[in-house]
Design a protein around this motif. Sequence first.
Motif, PDB file in Angstrom:
ATOM      1  N   LEU A   1      59.737 -37.876  -1.323  1.00 55.76           N
ATOM      2  CA  LEU A   1      59.949 -38.784  -0.200  1.00 55.76           C
ATOM      3  C   LEU A   1      60.868 -39.947  -0.573  1.00 55.76           C
ATOM      4  CD1 LEU A   1      56.296 -38.861   1.188  1.00 55.76           C
ATOM      5  CD2 LEU A   1      58.273 -37.792   2.271  1.00 55.76           C
ATOM      6  N   LEU A   2      60.673 -40.515  -1.754  1.00 52.16           N
ATOM      7  CA  LEU A   2      61.521 -41.634  -2.181  1.00 52.16           C
ATOM      8  C   LEU A   2      62.957 -41.172  -2.422  1.00 52.16           C
ATOM      9  CD1 LEU A   2      59.128 -43.568  -4.600  1.00 52.16           C
ATOM     10  CD2 LEU A   2      59.782 -44.189  -2.268  1.00 52.16           C
ATOM     11  N   SER A   3      63.130 -39.974  -2.950  1.00 55.01           N
ATOM     12  CA  SER A   3      64.487 -39.445  -3.154  1.00 55.01           C
ATOM     13  C   SER A   3      65.198 -39.282  -1.816  1.00 55.01           C
ATOM     14  CB  SER A   3      64.425 -38.096  -3.879  1.00 55.01           C
ATOM     15  OG  SER A   3      63.900 -38.244  -5.177  1.00 55.01           O
ATOM     16  N   LEU A   4      64.484 -38.774  -0.818  1.00 57.80           N
ATOM     17  CA  LEU A   4      65.064 -38.603   0.507  1.00 57.80           C
ATOM     18  C   LEU A   4      65.351 -39.939   1.194  1.00 57.80           C
ATOM     19  CD1 LEU A   4      62.844 -35.647   1.820  1.00 57.80           C
ATOM     20  CD2 LEU A   4      65.236 -35.532   1.071  1.00 57.80           C
ATOM     21  N   ALA A   5      64.649 -41.006   0.766  1.00 58.03           N
ATOM     22  CA  ALA A   5      64.828 -42.321   1.395  1.00 58.03           C
ATOM     23  C   ALA A   5      66.102 -43.025   0.957  1.00 58.03           C
ATOM     24  CB  ALA A   5      63.620 -43.210   1.073  1.00 58.03           C
ATOM     25  N   ARG A   6      66.695 -42.622  -0.143  1.00 58.39           N
ATOM     26  CA  ARG A   6      67.791 -43.410  -0.737  1.00 58.39           C
ATOM     27  C   ARG A   6      68.993 -43.546   0.199  1.00 58.39           C
ATOM     28  NH1 ARG A   6      68.633 -41.066  -6.700  1.00 58.39           N
ATOM     29  NH2 ARG A   6      70.169 -42.758  -6.764  1.00 58.39           N
ATOM     30  N   LYS A   7      69.472 -42.443   0.761  1.00 57.77           N
ATOM     31  CA  LYS A   7      70.661 -42.512   1.609  1.00 57.77           C
ATOM     32  C   LYS A   7      70.413 -43.263   2.911  1.00 57.77           C
ATOM     33  CE  LYS A   7      73.206 -38.530  -0.193  1.00 57.77           C
ATOM     34  NZ  LYS A   7      73.808 -37.201   0.129  1.00 57.77           N
ATOM     35  N   PRO A   8      69.368 -42.951   3.664  1.00 60.48           N
ATOM     36  CA  PRO A   8      69.152 -43.724   4.895  1.00 60.48           C
ATOM     37  C   PRO A   8      68.888 -45.199   4.631  1.00 60.48           C
ATOM     38  CG  PRO A   8      67.323 -42.200   4.507  1.00 60.48           C
ATOM     39  CD  PRO A   8      68.409 -41.825   3.565  1.00 60.48           C
ATOM     40  N   TYR A   9      68.245 -45.507   3.503  1.00 63.60           N
ATOM     41  CA  TYR A   9      68.008 -46.917   3.186  1.00 63.60           C
ATOM     42  C   TYR A   9      69.325 -47.635   2.918  1.00 63.60           C
ATOM     43  CZ  TYR A   9      66.409 -51.202   1.040  1.00 63.60           C
ATOM     44  OH  TYR A   9      66.215 -52.530   0.737  1.00 63.60           O
ATOM     45  N   CYS A  10      70.217 -47.018   2.153  1.00 63.81           N
ATOM     46  CA  CYS A  10      71.504 -47.645   1.868  1.00 63.81           C
ATOM     47  C   CYS A  10      72.312 -47.834   3.148  1.00 63.81           C
ATOM     48  CB  CYS A  10      72.295 -46.794   0.867  1.00 63.81           C
ATOM     49  SG  CYS A  10      71.630 -46.844  -0.813  1.00 63.81           S
ATOM     50  N   ARG A  11      72.239 -46.871   4.073  1.00 64.63           N
ATOM     51  CA  ARG A  11      72.930 -47.033   5.357  1.00 64.63           C
ATOM     52  C   ARG A  11      72.361 -48.211   6.132  1.00 64.63           C
ATOM     53  NH1 ARG A  11      72.827 -41.226   5.472  1.00 64.63           N
ATOM     54  NH2 ARG A  11      70.954 -41.246   6.780  1.00 64.63           N
ATOM     55  N   ALA A  12      71.041 -48.331   6.131  1.00 62.29           N
ATOM     56  CA  ALA A  12      70.414 -49.444   6.840  1.00 62.29           C
ATOM     57  C   ALA A  12      70.789 -50.777   6.215  1.00 62.29           C
ATOM     58  CB  ALA A  12      68.894 -49.266   6.839  1.00 62.29           C
ATOM     59  N   LEU A  13      70.772 -50.832   4.905  1.00 62.24           N
ATOM     60  CA  LEU A  13      71.081 -52.083   4.219  1.00 62.24           C
ATOM     61  C   LEU A  13      72.540 -52.468   4.422  1.00 62.24           C
ATOM     62  CD1 LEU A  13      69.773 -54.227   2.461  1.00 62.24           C
ATOM     63  CD2 LEU A  13      70.425 -52.913   0.453  1.00 62.24           C
ATOM     64  N   GLY A  14      73.427 -51.465   4.480  1.00 62.19           N
ATOM     65  CA  GLY A  14      74.827 -51.758   4.699  1.00 62.19           C
ATOM     66  C   GLY A  14      75.144 -52.220   6.106  1.00 62.19           C
ATOM     67  N   ALA A  15      74.308 -51.795   7.072  1.00 64.70           N
ATOM     68  CA  ALA A  15      74.568 -52.125   8.466  1.00 64.70           C
ATOM     69  C   ALA A  15      73.841 -53.361   8.944  1.00 64.70           C
ATOM     70  CB  ALA A  15      74.167 -50.937   9.349  1.00 64.70           C
ATOM     71  N   VAL A  16      72.744 -53.705   8.253  1.00 61.96           N
ATOM     72  CA  VAL A  16      71.902 -54.813   8.703  1.00 61.96           C
ATOM     73  C   VAL A  16      71.992 -55.933   7.687  1.00 61.96           C
ATOM     74  CG1 VAL A  16      69.572 -55.516   9.354  1.00 61.96           C
ATOM     75  CG2 VAL A  16      70.349 -53.178   9.795  1.00 61.96           C
ATOM     76  N   SER A  17      72.214 -57.146   8.121  1.00 56.61           N
ATOM     77  CA  SER A  17      72.309 -58.301   7.222  1.00 56.61           C
ATOM     78  C   SER A  17      71.467 -59.429   7.778  1.00 56.61           C
ATOM     79  CB  SER A  17      73.748 -58.747   7.048  1.00 56.61           C
ATOM     80  OG  SER A  17      73.832 -59.878   6.220  1.00 56.61           O
ATOM     81  N   PHE A  18      70.553 -59.943   6.963  1.00 53.96           N
ATOM     82  CA  PHE A  18      69.691 -61.054   7.393  1.00 53.96           C
ATOM     83  C   PHE A  18      69.711 -62.132   6.329  1.00 53.96           C
ATOM     84  CE2 PHE A  18      67.806 -57.156   9.122  1.00 53.96           C
ATOM     85  CZ  PHE A  18      67.984 -57.407  10.464  1.00 53.96           C
TER      86      PHE A  18
END
Length: 436
Positions: free
Chosen positions: A419-436
């Motif tokens: 599950l954590l391996s599968l999370a890496r790409k979507p997490y990086c996309r989210a972090l790149g698109a969202v800034s707080f």
Amino acid sequence: MSETATTAQPNSGPYAWYVVAVLILAYTFSFIDRQILTLMVGPIRATLGISDFQLSLLHGLAFALFYSVLGIPIGMMVDRKKRTTIIAIGIAVWSVMTSLCGVAQNFVHLFVARMGVGVGEAALSPGAYSMISDYFPPHQRPRALSLYTSAAYIGGGIATMAGGALIALMPPLNLPGVGTLQPWQAIFIVVGLPGLLVALLVATVREPRRTGLKVGAHPNFSEVRGHLSTWRGAYGLLIIGYAVSGIMWNGAIAWIPTYFIRHFGWTASQVSLPYGLITIGGGVGGINLGGWIATRLRQHGRLDANIIVGLIAIAVAMPSGIAATFAGTPTLALFLFTMFLFGCAIPWGGAVAALQEVTPNQMRGQVSAIYLFCLSLIGIGIGPTLVAGFTDHLFGNDAALGKSIALTIAIAAPVSALLLSLARKPYCRALGAVSF
């Protein structure tokens, strides 16, 4: 709460680290009150006439049920109200309920009191995560949150060592209106009441200014759910991945002291000191190393740094935890369980930091509560009970506890890693698109 918007990054200083120290103290007491049960399995079973499975419900489901369910409305309060007050009230509640565990006369009484402990503790971490994130900039959060989370191991270790000493020294007590209390019952009272002083200390902490907060923004749960849905790949895989990892950790730590008692013939007093020391040493060392690794990787541009440490943790914890249950001597078992606890501790500061990085300030309390909801119901709720279920129903023998621990680790660790391996790409996309 002030609704003045501020987009400036927090600037950590000595007072910020003082706040972390106070929150560490509170979290330490929460784990003392939560984990003191693990060393008193034998006396509680003897007094109340219950099975391993029922004992696991006291350790897991009774605590996790209200800890999880009430965490979400408390998280909404954290996003809107004064966090120090919420935390202080929570500490007072769990301290009183821990003491009430000491006057329990049967399984139902103890179950209800343990639920009360969960109610109080549900207020601490959502508020602590939010406050620490407002006191520290992103590159320092993994380290600060790792230090805070390390209190879980300090508290668990102290609970084990103090519990062993108290079991050996505590005589039965006779309380007016209550009657004679067994030593294990008196211990709950002794460890619970000092938490009221910690509640008073937390109430004196200065509330941090909320950074990155939109003026007047008070999102309801449906708005939070919408944000999570937008980035469901990142949040879902990350949260469930760490929750499944929690099955491995919580399942083992709930039963390791009992394993030494049953497998090697140790007494509770004999196991308390060495196991308490390895809990503190392995846990604190692992979680702070994980925070350091995540910080270094993040500084070198690895957006998935906080997930990488989770995979490193599993690579260390899984083989050492399984091997420990096959060790021929208690010394070797202690060493391998030290490595297991060290590995299990590595990811937790990074896990919290990962969520804070992709979550708006005004949603952090609620998102943290959802994260803790999953960790509690899956990790705390399932882990100890799964081990007990294997012992009682698969192997049908108290002496097979080691096999049950090993089987739980062997199931949970690979699922978490996937599950954590599968999370890496979507997490990086989210972090790149969202800034707080």
